[in-house]
Each structure stands twice: as C-alpha cells, then as structure tokens.
Design an enzyme around this catalytic site. Structure first.
Site, PDB file in Angstrom:
ATOM      1  N   ASP A  46      -7.500  -6.198   9.993  1.00 12.10           N
ATOM      2  CA  ASP A  46      -8.793  -5.513  10.007  1.00 12.10           C
ATOM      3  C   ASP A  46      -9.968  -6.478   9.857  1.00 12.10           C
ATOM      4  O   ASP A  46     -11.051  -6.237  10.386  1.00 12.10           O
ATOM      5  CB  ASP A  46      -8.840  -4.418   8.936  1.00 12.10           C
ATOM      6  CG  ASP A  46      -8.474  -4.924   7.554  1.00 12.10           C
ATOM      7  OD1 ASP A  46      -8.122  -6.112   7.418  1.00 12.10           O
ATOM      8  OD2 ASP A  46      -8.506  -4.118   6.602  1.00 12.10           O
ATOM      9  N   LYS A  71       0.815  -1.227   0.000  1.00  7.12           N
ATOM     10  CA  LYS A  71       0.000   0.000   0.000  1.00  7.12           C
ATOM     11  C   LYS A  71       0.843   1.269   0.000  1.00  7.12           C
ATOM     12  O   LYS A  71       0.438   2.295   0.547  1.00  7.12           O
ATOM     13  CB  LYS A  71      -0.948   0.007   1.205  1.00  7.12           C
ATOM     14  CG  LYS A  71      -1.822  -1.229   1.315  1.00  7.12           C
ATOM     15  CD  LYS A  71      -2.679  -1.198   2.560  1.00  7.12           C
ATOM     16  CE  LYS A  71      -3.450  -2.482   2.719  1.00  7.12           C
ATOM     17  NZ  LYS A  71      -4.281  -2.514   3.939  1.00  7.12           N
TER      18      LYS A  71
END
Length: 297
Positions: free
Chosen positions: A277, A241
């Site tokens: 997450d 990312k």
C-alpha cells in the site's frame, strides 16, 4: 458536456469532462480533482468523518451541561477548579512519566529507525532485520501522461476495496469503488476459499458496472509481508492482521488470485502488478505531482 451541480450543493463537479465513463454525470469532482461516483463508497465516506463526529460530541457536551443542577449548585460545579493535587493523581503521574515523549526520546527513536532501515537494505543483514525493505520492482514513477482504464484491488484487513478508474489525456482521474467484507471464517479458512471470495466480489463489481466484457489490467495492493521476484510475482512470507489462511504462506499470491478468476471464467481480468500500500500511495501521488518521492501509510 457540462455537469450539473451535485445534490449536496458541491459545485466542484461543474467541470468540462473528456472521459469514456458511462453515466459520467453521476460523478462528482472532489477538491483533489478526482471524479468520484456519488453512490460509491469513496464518496459516501466523505460525509461521514470528522465534522459529523465533532457535531455529535458537541451535542453530547451540551446535553451533559443541560443536565447539571440549576441555581447556586450549578454555578459551583461550573466554576470549581481543584488547587491541590490529590495523592492518587500524583501516583498516576509518577506511573505515566516514562510514557511522556520529549525531543530526546524522539531523536533516539529516529536514529533507531534509521539504523533499522539501513540494516534492512543490506543483503547480508536482511534476514535478521526488523524493517525488511523488500524491493518493489517498480522501476520508474508515473509522468502524469498515463491513460486508460484500470482495476485496483486493495487487500489489507477485514475489508477490501475494489476500484475502477480511468485516467484521461487531460489528467482527469475518474474513480468508482466498493468495499467488501471478509468473514472471519474466510480469514482463517483455506486459502482457496479466500481467493474464491475475492474473485466472486471482483466479478460482481465489474458485472454491476457492465464492464465484464472489457479486458482490464488489475493492480493488486497486498499489504502483507511479501518476497517479490518480479512486478507480478510475489510470495507471501507470513500472514498478519488476524489472517491465517492455510496453503498461502510460501505461495505466489498473484497466481492464486489469477487461478481463482480463471475458475470462474466469466471475467477478463489480468493481474499485472502486485505492490504494497505504501508503494501504491507513492505511485498515485506521483501521477499528480512529479515532485513526490515518498509514500507513507
């Protein structure tokens, strides 16, 4: 005590509370039952999503319509429908035909996904698996009776969110949060600089809420590939990312964050768990509904 109606006319917070949050009248009860502070990022985002987008799009379309020529030409433009496919359109459709998904394609993708997960779950094939299936070390789901005050840190992109929450015996969920940006120079700089930045934002958050003297457990949502060795021990496998902080890959990120907090010495925060997450999503939903068994991001 009874809570007055929200300023925007929301009556869902007109609800008896039994919590220890300071200034509890500043919290609004959402439709999901969560209490969110009116001036927090979580509450402000509620009014800035799809309905506003639809309204803006509707206004733009109306403006375009108003700018059409008047009279006969306007009528022609509004009713014109081409009956013949142009050569260019046929060429475009030929090019995109392979991008159109049907049930057969979806079934093949589903089977490939299943095979990839099975491969990731096997110890002998795990190293070469595309879906890693790392263990979480979360041994059981919540039962809805958990109570207390907690901090949560969610890091997974160019922004990260700090959350202060309280779970009460009456199954109330009070939440206050703030989003912090991560400068690009920090995303590609030394790892120490990244964790010092996070620790600084954490310290500012708890100081603004006057809870810096409380010893608070923190759950660290770290949405990057991790090799976990325990509930609060995890090594970063590889940055993704857009992150490329030196000195972090192969290191225990919980230790790096705890060391950054200790260097400050002005907050009492203990990192008690690190998780992905998806696992965080599962745990949060299972606290509300004990039938929940899958978290999906």
């Amino acid at each position: 005590k009874q809570i007055p109606m929200a300023e925007n006319g929301d009556t869902h917070d007109n609800y008896q509370r039994s919590n220890s949050f300071k200034d509890s009248d500043k919290y609004v009860r959402t439709r999901s039952g969560t209490y969110v502070r009116r001036d927090s990022d979580s509450y402000s985002r509620k009014d800035s999503s799809m309905p506003e987008f639809r309204s803006a799009l509707k206004s733009r379309l109306q403006k375009s319509k108003d700018e059409l020529p008047q009279g006969l030409m306007r009528e022609v433009l509004e009713t014109y429908k081409p009956n013949l496919l142009t050569r260019r359109r046929r060429l475009i459709e030929d090019f995109v035909r392979d991008l159109m998904l049907n049930n057969d394609h979806i079934h093949v993708m589903e089977q490939q996904m299943r095979d990839a997960i099975k491969m990731g779950l096997k110890k002998e094939n795990h190293e070469n698996a595309s879906v890693k299936c790392f263990p979480t070390y979360v041994k059981e789901l919540p039962n809805g009776k958990e109570q207390g005050k907690f901090l949560s840190l969610d890091l997974g992109g160019t922004n990260f969110r700090v959350i202060f929450m309280e779970l009460t015996k009456d199954k109330e969920f009070m939440m206050d949060s703030k989003i912090y940006a991560i400068p690009h120079s920090v995303m590609i700089g030394p790892g120490v600089e990244l964790f010092d930045h996070i620790a600084n934002c954490l310290a500012n958050f708890v100081t603004e809420r006057d809870i810096q003297e409380e010893t608070l457990p923190l759950g660290f949502t770290f949405s990057f590939p991790l090799q976990q060795e325990g509930l609060n021990k995890a090594t970063l496998v590889k940055w993704t990312k857009g992150f490329n902080c030196a000195g972090v890959e192969g290191e225990d990120v919980v230790v790096l964050l705890q060391e950054a907090l200790e260097r400050r010495g002005d907050v009492k925060i203990e990192v008690c768990a690190i998780l992905n997450d998806t696992t965080g999503c599962l745990m949060s939903c299972a606290w509300r509904d004990n039938r929940c068994r899958i978290g999906l991001i």
